[in-house]
Design a protein around this motif. Structure first.
Motif, PDB file in Angstrom:
ATOM      1  N   PRO A 174       1.975 -27.755 -44.883  1.00  0.00           N
ATOM      2  CA  PRO A 174       0.674 -27.834 -44.201  1.00  0.00           C
ATOM      3  C   PRO A 174      -0.461 -27.051 -44.850  1.00  0.00           C
ATOM      4  CG  PRO A 174       2.442 -27.566 -42.611  1.00  0.00           C
ATOM      5  CD  PRO A 174       3.068 -27.398 -43.956  1.00  0.00           C
ATOM      6  N   VAL A 175      -0.166 -25.846 -45.370  1.00  0.00           N
ATOM      7  CA  VAL A 175      -1.235 -25.014 -45.933  1.00  0.00           C
ATOM      8  C   VAL A 175      -0.808 -24.463 -47.294  1.00  0.00           C
ATOM      9  CG1 VAL A 175      -2.569 -22.879 -45.669  1.00  0.00           C
ATOM     10  CG2 VAL A 175      -2.164 -24.346 -43.690  1.00  0.00           C
ATOM     11  N   ARG A 176      -1.710 -24.561 -48.251  1.00  0.00           N
ATOM     12  CA  ARG A 176      -1.469 -23.977 -49.574  1.00  0.00           C
ATOM     13  C   ARG A 176      -2.534 -22.924 -49.850  1.00  0.00           C
ATOM     14  NH1 ARG A 176      -2.593 -28.166 -52.853  1.00  0.00           N
ATOM     15  NH2 ARG A 176      -4.558 -27.343 -53.660  1.00  0.00           N
ATOM     16  N   ILE A 177      -2.086 -21.757 -50.297  1.00  0.00           N
ATOM     17  CA  ILE A 177      -3.010 -20.677 -50.647  1.00  0.00           C
ATOM     18  C   ILE A 177      -2.898 -20.419 -52.144  1.00  0.00           C
ATOM     19  CG2 ILE A 177      -3.651 -18.269 -50.242  1.00  0.00           C
ATOM     20  CD1 ILE A 177      -2.234 -18.428 -47.546  1.00  0.00           C
ATOM     21  N   ALA A 178      -4.021 -20.471 -52.840  1.00  0.00           N
ATOM     22  CA  ALA A 178      -4.052 -20.149 -54.267  1.00  0.00           C
ATOM     23  C   ALA A 178      -4.805 -18.829 -54.436  1.00  0.00           C
ATOM     24  CB  ALA A 178      -4.726 -21.256 -55.062  1.00  0.00           C
ATOM     25  N   ILE A 179      -4.184 -17.894 -55.142  1.00  0.00           N
ATOM     26  CA  ILE A 179      -4.799 -16.590 -55.368  1.00  0.00           C
ATOM     27  C   ILE A 179      -4.734 -16.259 -56.853  1.00  0.00           C
ATOM     28  CG2 ILE A 179      -4.722 -14.112 -54.847  1.00  0.00           C
ATOM     29  CD1 ILE A 179      -3.425 -14.782 -52.193  1.00  0.00           C
ATOM     30  N   GLY A 180      -5.894 -16.025 -57.451  1.00  0.00           N
ATOM     31  CA  GLY A 180      -5.975 -15.654 -58.860  1.00  0.00           C
ATOM     32  C   GLY A 180      -6.525 -14.256 -59.024  1.00  0.00           C
ATOM     33  N   ALA A 181      -6.614 -13.814 -60.272  1.00  0.00           N
ATOM     34  CA  ALA A 181      -7.114 -12.473 -60.554  1.00  0.00           C
ATOM     35  C   ALA A 181      -8.543 -12.291 -60.050  1.00  0.00           C
ATOM     36  CB  ALA A 181      -7.035 -12.210 -62.049  1.00  0.00           C
ATOM     37  N   ARG A 182      -9.364 -13.333 -60.215  1.00  0.00           N
ATOM     38  CA  ARG A 182     -10.758 -13.247 -59.746  1.00  0.00           C
ATOM     39  C   ARG A 182     -10.807 -13.174 -58.216  1.00  0.00           C
ATOM     40  NH1 ARG A 182     -14.733 -17.585 -62.190  1.00  0.00           N
ATOM     41  NH2 ARG A 182     -13.999 -16.494 -64.078  1.00  0.00           N
ATOM     42  N   ASP A 183      -9.882 -13.885 -57.566  1.00  0.00           N
ATOM     43  CA  ASP A 183      -9.810 -13.820 -56.103  1.00  0.00           C
ATOM     44  C   ASP A 183      -9.493 -12.405 -55.629  1.00  0.00           C
ATOM     45  OD1 ASP A 183     -10.188 -16.666 -55.440  1.00  0.00           O
ATOM     46  OD2 ASP A 183      -8.260 -16.957 -56.440  1.00  0.00           O
ATOM     47  N   VAL A 184      -8.571 -11.748 -56.359  1.00  0.00           N
ATOM     48  CA  VAL A 184      -8.211 -10.373 -55.998  1.00  0.00           C
ATOM     49  C   VAL A 184      -9.444  -9.483 -56.078  1.00  0.00           C
ATOM     50  CG1 VAL A 184      -6.835  -8.357 -56.629  1.00  0.00           C
ATOM     51  CG2 VAL A 184      -5.800 -10.640 -56.705  1.00  0.00           C
ATOM     52  N   GLU A 185     -10.227  -9.655 -57.135  1.00  0.00           N
ATOM     53  CA  GLU A 185     -11.450  -8.864 -57.307  1.00  0.00           C
ATOM     54  C   GLU A 185     -12.462  -9.149 -56.203  1.00  0.00           C
ATOM     55  OE1 GLU A 185     -13.075  -9.589 -61.171  1.00  0.00           O
ATOM     56  OE2 GLU A 185     -11.268  -8.918 -62.228  1.00  0.00           O
ATOM     57  N   ASN A 186     -12.557 -10.422 -55.818  1.00  0.00           N
ATOM     58  CA  ASN A 186     -13.533 -10.834 -54.801  1.00  0.00           C
ATOM     59  C   ASN A 186     -12.996 -10.727 -53.374  1.00  0.00           C
ATOM     60  OD1 ASN A 186     -15.309 -11.472 -56.865  1.00  0.00           O
ATOM     61  ND2 ASN A 186     -14.701 -13.635 -56.926  1.00  0.00           N
TER      62      ASN A 186
ATOM     63  N   LEU B 257       8.499 -25.466 -44.516  1.00  0.00           N
ATOM     64  CA  LEU B 257       7.588 -24.424 -44.997  1.00  0.00           C
ATOM     65  C   LEU B 257       6.229 -24.677 -44.364  1.00  0.00           C
ATOM     66  CD1 LEU B 257       8.118 -24.082 -48.861  1.00  0.00           C
ATOM     67  CD2 LEU B 257       8.457 -22.293 -47.154  1.00  0.00           C
ATOM     68  N   GLN B 258       5.616 -23.653 -43.785  1.00  0.00           N
ATOM     69  CA  GLN B 258       4.287 -23.829 -43.212  1.00  0.00           C
ATOM     70  C   GLN B 258       3.191 -23.476 -44.212  1.00  0.00           C
ATOM     71  OE1 GLN B 258       5.149 -21.216 -39.868  1.00  0.00           O
ATOM     72  NE2 GLN B 258       4.913 -22.933 -38.459  1.00  0.00           N
ATOM     73  N   VAL B 259       3.484 -22.494 -45.066  1.00  0.00           N
ATOM     74  CA  VAL B 259       2.503 -22.010 -46.034  1.00  0.00           C
ATOM     75  C   VAL B 259       3.189 -21.759 -47.365  1.00  0.00           C
ATOM     76  CG1 VAL B 259       0.889 -20.138 -46.604  1.00  0.00           C
ATOM     77  CG2 VAL B 259       1.109 -20.912 -44.229  1.00  0.00           C
ATOM     78  N   VAL B 260       2.558 -22.161 -48.447  1.00  0.00           N
ATOM     79  CA  VAL B 260       3.031 -21.792 -49.781  1.00  0.00           C
ATOM     80  C   VAL B 260       1.887 -21.084 -50.510  1.00  0.00           C
ATOM     81  CG1 VAL B 260       2.415 -24.021 -50.823  1.00  0.00           C
ATOM     82  CG2 VAL B 260       4.151 -22.576 -51.901  1.00  0.00           C
ATOM     83  N   ILE B 261       2.215 -20.002 -51.171  1.00  0.00           N
ATOM     84  CA  ILE B 261       1.216 -19.241 -51.936  1.00  0.00           C
ATOM     85  C   ILE B 261       1.513 -19.422 -53.418  1.00  0.00           C
ATOM     86  CG2 ILE B 261       0.180 -16.981 -52.352  1.00  0.00           C
ATOM     87  CD1 ILE B 261       1.265 -16.122 -49.581  1.00  0.00           C
TER      88      ILE B 261
END
Length: 492
Positions: A359-371, A301-305
């Motif tokens: 190698p890369v982890r992306i975290a996305i939350g509700a506030r991230d969606v807004e921003n 896996l290269q990226v996990v969200i």
């Protein structure tokens, strides 16, 4: 440091085992000395295998498959090869079991089912392949033969370690036949170059190209070329070998061809191979006390969200944003996973994917969606940053390449800092004991001195580098004249 993982400074060997097991690469099996390669570990091997396979085919090679079993008489035909592997051979003597009359419910070997000729479970395939080539080759028009085999082999090791040394392992073995010695040597060197390119560009691991001493050559070879890598504990690991076999196997199996001058001549041969041992090298060269660190080009896996949300409304908004991001990343060829499972909290997921070396982890939350932002975490440096979602797929693709190069650069710096030139025996032993790594020193060229140095220091001559320059000196042990330095190291 993860409580599940022993630190490198505390116990390097246990650290390695912890990473292999808890990183999901492999497990112990019910068969002594054999391992189970788990799906995550096998995907890693598949990524390595697929890239190597492409490189082999790009250089004109084709795949074939030969039997697992080798009749003992064929195995004995090339004496040096047979002697070299004799102590590691598993032998099949019977082909049937039957009920044991003295032990109800148990089975015994049927004495009436004894094989007419015992079969060796292949430790390497030169014998069965060259016996076959005899029927394939009559004329120079049948040459060259450029064949590779992806297979398993069995070498009955007494001391085993997951990936590094197991009784059964997966590998590829190339076996080529040529009309001239020059052509065969060119092939041997070319395939060493393929291995070096793969290990450096895909595994992010710098290697030294060289030739083995006669003592360290493959059994039955006239010359063995190798690539040597350095692990984080200062020990070397042989990452691949390519052998110029001369006409030894052709003579053993009477493989002759009619040359352009209409004369009978023995064929010239090579063999070359790398194995699942490379996974062990990958673990030991790059990983840290938190878990695996895998190069992006071959990581399963290269990226996990990972989504962060409260309630289904927030999750629906995150899902919508991630759906488009996933599409764009996959379109760019990125191996990506969206872990929206509800059986674990985000913090647990972060630790788990860190342990697995994604190698890369992306975290996305509700506030991230807004921003319109996302939090990006690099596994290699463990750095975190907040970036805009605009152009994020391109950013991630570039980041993966940046991580790949950074991993290589770190390994290269460590390797270069651990090549030490010495001129005396005291300095040689001090370097091995206090610093480790490769030690560049003079050797008088005799197998007797080579064996004595090994006995006293547990260090072997890893190779004579291909780019070696002649430099007169004196052997560190005997004081006898020497025309060049060689690289010593303690090794796996």
């Amino acid at each position: 440091m993860s409580k599940e993982i022993t630190s490198r400074s505390e116990d390097y060997s246990q650290w390695y085992n912890d990473l292999v097991i808890k990183g999901g690469l492999a497990d112990y099996s019910a068969v002594r000395g054999c391992m189970v390669i788990k799906p995550y570990g096998f995907t890693l091997w598949e990524n390595m295998r697929d890239q190597l396979d492409k490189m082999f085919k790009d250089t004109g090679h084709v795949n074939a498959y030969f039997p697992l079993f080798v009749p003992k008489s064929l195995f004995e035909a090339e004496e040096k090869n047979a002697e070299g592997f004799a102590k590691e051979c598993a032998i099949v003597t019977h082909y049937r079991l039957k009920n044991d009359p003295s032990k109800p419910g148990k089975l015994m070997v049927d004495p009436e089912a004894k094989l007419e000729e015992e079969l060796v479970v292949r430790p390497t395939s030169e014998a069965i392949i060259w016996n076959t080539y005899k029927t394939w080759i009559q004329s120079y028009r049948d040459l060259p033969i450029l064949v590779n085999q992806w297979a398993n082999v069995v070498r009955w090791e007494m001391r085993t370690r997951l990936f590094l040394r197991t009784a059964e392992f997966l590998w590829q073995e190339g076996h080529t036949a040529h009309a001239t010695a020059e052509e065969a040597v060119e092939e041997t060197e070319k395939m060493l170059g393929v291995y070096a390119e793969f290990v450096e560009n895909w595994m992010a691991l710098p290697v030294i190209r060289g030739v083995k001493t006669p003592n360290e050559r493959f059994a039955g070879a006239l010359e063995t070329y190798c690539i040597e890598a350095l692990m984080q504990d200062g020990k070397a690991l042989q990452a691949g070998t390519s052998h110029f076999l001369g006409q030894n196997f052709a003579k053993a199996f009477d493989v002759q061809f009619l040359n352009k001058e209409n004369k009978q001549e023995y064929v010239w041969a090579t063999s070359w191979g790398v194995s699942t041992r490379l996974i062990g090298a990958l673990v030991m060269a790059h990983s840290d006390d938190e878990g695996l660190v895998l190069p992006p080009r071959i990581a399963p896996l290269q990226v996990v969200i990972v989504p962060i949300y409260k309630g289904e409304d927030q999750k629906a908004k995150v899902d919508e944003k991630v759906k488009e991001l996933m599409y764009q990343l996959k379109l760019s060829g990125v191996r990506v996973k969206y872990d929206d499972s509800d059986n674990a909290r985000p913090g647990w997921k972060f630790a788990e994917y860190e342990k697995k070396g994604v190698p890369v982890r992306i975290a996305i939350g509700a506030r991230d969606v807004e921003n319109n932002t996302a939090e990006i975490a690099r596994r290699d440096t463990r750095e975190k940053s907040t970036v805009t979602m605009d152009g994020l797929p391109v950013y991630i693709v570039n980041l993966l390449e940046e991580i790949q190069q950074a991993m290589y650069d770190r390994a290269l710096q460590y390797r270069n800092e651990h090549i030490t030139t010495v001129d005396t025996w005291d300095d040689f032993m001090k370097t091995l004991n206090e610093k480790g790594g490769f030690v560049s020193a003079h050797w008088d060229g005799t197998p007797e001195t080579e064996e004595k140095i090994k006995e006293l220091s547990k260090a072997t001559i890893r190779c004579i580098p291909l780019d070696n320059k002649e430099a007169a000196g004196n052997c560190i042990l005997t004081g006898k004249p020497s025309r060049q330095r060689v690289l010593f190291a303690q090794a796996y």
